[in-house]
Design a protein around this motif. Structure first.
Motif, mmCIF file in Angstrom:
data_model
loop_
_atom_site.group_PDB
_atom_site.id
_atom_site.type_symbol
_atom_site.label_atom_id
_atom_site.label_comp_id
_atom_site.label_asym_id
_atom_site.label_seq_id
_atom_site.Cartn_x
_atom_site.Cartn_y
_atom_site.Cartn_z
ATOM 1 N N LEU A 63 39.267 -35.557 1.315
ATOM 2 C CA LEU A 63 40.175 -34.710 2.086
ATOM 3 C C LEU A 63 41.087 -35.548 2.980
ATOM 4 N N ILE A 64 40.531 -36.608 3.579
ATOM 5 C CA ILE A 64 41.347 -37.493 4.428
ATOM 6 C C ILE A 64 42.450 -38.149 3.602
ATOM 7 N N LEU A 65 42.087 -38.634 2.405
ATOM 8 C CA LEU A 65 43.085 -39.274 1.544
ATOM 9 C C LEU A 65 44.128 -38.268 1.064
ATOM 10 N N MET A 66 43.724 -37.007 0.868
ATOM 11 C CA MET A 66 44.672 -35.975 0.443
ATOM 12 C C MET A 66 45.712 -35.695 1.521
ATOM 13 N N ILE A 67 45.378 -35.985 2.771
ATOM 14 C CA ILE A 67 46.347 -35.822 3.864
ATOM 15 C C ILE A 67 47.092 -37.128 4.118
ATOM 16 N N ALA A 68 46.354 -38.251 4.203
ATOM 17 C CA ALA A 68 46.947 -39.526 4.631
ATOM 18 C C ALA A 68 47.934 -40.075 3.597
ATOM 19 N N LEU A 69 47.576 -40.036 2.320
ATOM 20 C CA LEU A 69 48.459 -40.628 1.302
ATOM 21 C C LEU A 69 49.782 -39.867 1.158
ATOM 22 N N PRO A 70 49.763 -38.518 1.042
ATOM 23 C CA PRO A 70 51.053 -37.810 1.020
ATOM 24 C C PRO A 70 51.847 -37.986 2.317
ATOM 25 N N LEU A 71 51.131 -38.115 3.432
ATOM 26 C CA LEU A 71 51.827 -38.299 4.708
ATOM 27 C C LEU A 71 52.592 -39.619 4.720
ATOM 28 N N MET A 72 51.949 -40.691 4.241
ATOM 29 C CA MET A 72 52.630 -41.987 4.215
ATOM 30 C C MET A 72 53.803 -41.979 3.240
ATOM 31 N N LEU A 73 53.646 -41.262 2.116
ATOM 32 C CA LEU A 73 54.766 -41.111 1.194
ATOM 33 C C LEU A 73 55.894 -40.315 1.846
ATOM 34 N N SER A 74 55.514 -39.280 2.605
ATOM 35 C CA SER A 74 56.513 -38.456 3.299
ATOM 36 C C SER A 74 57.277 -39.274 4.330
ATOM 37 N N VAL A 75 56.567 -40.177 5.024
ATOM 38 C CA VAL A 75 57.230 -41.027 6.017
ATOM 39 C C VAL A 75 58.319 -41.864 5.344
ATOM 40 N N ALA A 76 58.009 -42.428 4.174
ATOM 41 C CA ALA A 76 59.013 -43.222 3.451
ATOM 42 C C ALA A 76 60.228 -42.377 3.091
ATOM 43 N N MET A 77 59.987 -41.132 2.687
ATOM 44 C CA MET A 77 61.100 -40.289 2.253
ATOM 45 C C MET A 77 61.907 -39.747 3.431
ATOM 46 N N ILE A 78 61.248 -39.499 4.574
ATOM 47 C CA ILE A 78 62.035 -38.979 5.701
ATOM 48 C C ILE A 78 62.863 -40.083 6.348
ATOM 49 N N ILE A 79 62.435 -41.341 6.206
ATOM 50 C CA ILE A 79 63.300 -42.441 6.664
ATOM 51 C C ILE A 79 64.586 -42.430 5.838
ATOM 52 N N LEU A 111 48.197 -41.020 12.428
ATOM 53 C CA LEU A 111 47.545 -40.385 11.283
ATOM 54 C C LEU A 111 46.431 -39.421 11.683
ATOM 55 N N ILE A 112 45.593 -39.827 12.671
ATOM 56 C CA ILE A 112 44.389 -39.032 12.939
ATOM 57 C C ILE A 112 44.694 -37.685 13.576
ATOM 58 N N ALA A 113 45.872 -37.538 14.180
ATOM 59 C CA ALA A 113 46.203 -36.242 14.785
ATOM 60 C C ALA A 113 46.328 -35.143 13.744
ATOM 61 N N TRP A 114 46.604 -35.507 12.484
ATOM 62 C CA TRP A 114 46.797 -34.506 11.432
ATOM 63 C C TRP A 114 45.491 -33.857 11.001
ATOM 64 N N ALA A 115 44.365 -34.318 11.524
ATOM 65 C CA ALA A 115 43.071 -33.769 11.115
ATOM 66 C C ALA A 115 42.928 -32.292 11.457
ATOM 67 N N VAL A 116 43.644 -31.804 12.488
ATOM 68 C CA VAL A 116 43.462 -30.416 12.928
ATOM 69 C C VAL A 116 44.674 -29.537 12.615
ATOM 70 N N ILE A 117 45.682 -30.093 11.924
ATOM 71 C CA ILE A 117 46.867 -29.294 11.596
ATOM 72 C C ILE A 117 46.562 -28.402 10.394
#
Length: 387
Positions: A22-38, A100-106
């Motif tokens: 579950l952590i990887l399902m949030i963290a990996l797309p988030l890091m990909l999203s960071v690259a795309m929003i830049i 990253l860790i703040a996304w645990a409760v979103i």
């Protein structure tokens, strides 16, 4: 999913495996999203300045962020001879990890949240308060005066705006009656007529504006990017950083920006709920509504950076302490006074409590009464409401 892994692998190892996935399902797309929003950030700035922006690496320039990431990864990490080596390397790690860790409760949907804790809002406040340490450690450990000045600015700036943000969140807690983010989202259903979201409430809309502007200051985005004021502080607390240590600060900054966009959507604009409480709109998965709102807020972040000139530091402090703090404090009194005048006290009769089964019936009472209504439903009790 957790129950399946626990049944297959045993309670302890099954829980660990499911939680890691579950952590990887949030963290990996988030890091990909960071690259795309830049990439998106640069395209918005370019469009507003009548330029093209990234358009060479990959189709439409979509791979530019990945090329930049590869470039900094291959560069040498230079550590100043007088720097505190351990703290110097620890600072960007702290910044990136906290982003990253703040996304645990979103909540991404009705049952799509890594940790549905009853104090999710307090968890967010705790994590956002810790983020200043990455900047302070970076400035001090560099053993250079410009990064140190920038770190002091960052500490004062973040503390100043966290105070007003705290009062804004108190107004949200008073109206929703819970610290749980899933419960806060559920309390926004049909909040104003058929509209989902506290932001449609004339009494809470000013709070959403203050929260948005404070989010700009919390993340040191323009016009509040005084921790990296090139004309005064070279590159601020990042002056002595290079290679991946610099990139981690960059990724952490954009991770925090995405988090603030998600919090804006969650606290004021219904989160994963559609904007209108109309049954056909619920066919669209909630995660798409949340992403659409995050996209809109990020566009506004980019819009502001491209158009608004940087504040002076005295203007920044004046806005936080002399304008936002008094307004947010007064608004807490207005919201609490309105609720006391228009809502009834919690019932004590067991038959009355048992008879409250719909939101319309529950809305007669103060929001803090909801935890006592065990039969409250949309059909069932609100997801995530504290018991």
């Amino acid at each position: 999913m957790t129950e399946w892994f626990q049944g297959t692998l045993g309670y302890g190892f099954g829980w660990l495996t499911a939680t890691t996935i579950l952590i990887l399902m949030i963290a990996l797309p988030l890091m990909l999203s960071v690259a795309m929003i830049i990439y998106m950030d640069r395209k918005v700035w370019a469009a507003m300045a009548l330029r093209r922006g990234p358009n060479v690496v990959g189709p439409f320039g979509l791979l530019q962020s990945f090329a930049d990431g590869l470039k900094v990864f291959l560069k040498e990490t230079i550590i100043p001879s007088s720097a505190n080596r351990g703290l110097f390397l620890l600072a960007p790690i702290i910044t990136f990890t906290l982003a990253l860790i703040a996304w645990a409760v979103i909540p991404f949907g009705p049952d799509m949240v890594l940790s549905n804790i009853n104090v999710g809002l307090l968890y967010i406040l705790a994590v956002s308060s810790l983020s200043v340490y990455g900047v302070i450690i970076a400035g001090w450990s560099s053993a250079s005066k410009y990064p140190f000045y920038s770190a002091l600015r960052a500490a004062a700036q973040m503390v100043s705006y966290e105070v007003s943000v705290g009062f804004v969140l108190i107004a949200i807690i008073l109206w929703s009656g819970t610290f749980n983010l899933q419960g806060i989202i559920d309390s926004q259903r049909s909040h104003v007529a058929f509209l989902n979201g506290f932001g449609f409430n004339p009494l809470l809309f000013p709070m959403s504006v203050i929260f948005f502007i404070s989010a700009l200051a919390e993340t040191a985005r323009a016009p509040f990017d005084l921790t990296e004021a090139e004309s005064e502080l070279v590159a601020g607390f990042q002056t002595e950083y290079s290679s991946m240590s610099f990139a981690l600060f960059w990724l952490g900054e954009y991770g925090n920006v995405l988090l603030m966009c998600a919090l804006n959507a969650t606290l004021f604009w219904g989160g994963w709920l559609p904007p209108i409480d109309w049954a056909p709109l619920y066919v669209v998965p909630g995660i798409f509504w949340l992403f659409a709102k995050i996209f809109i807020f990020f566009f506004i972040f980019s819009w502001v950076k491209a158009t608004v000139p940087r504040f002076r530091y005295d203007q920044l402090m004046r806005l936080g302490w002399k304008i936002f703090l008094p307004i947010s404090l007064i608004w807490v009194f207005l919201v609490s006074g309105y609720l006391m005048l228009t809502k009834e006290q919690c019932p004590t009769d067991e038959a009355t409590i048992a008879g409250v089964i719909t939101d319309t019936q529950a809305d007669r009472y103060l929001p803090s009464c909801r935890s006592a209504f065990l039969n409250l439903s949309h059909g069932q009790r609100r997801a995530g409401a504290p018991s």
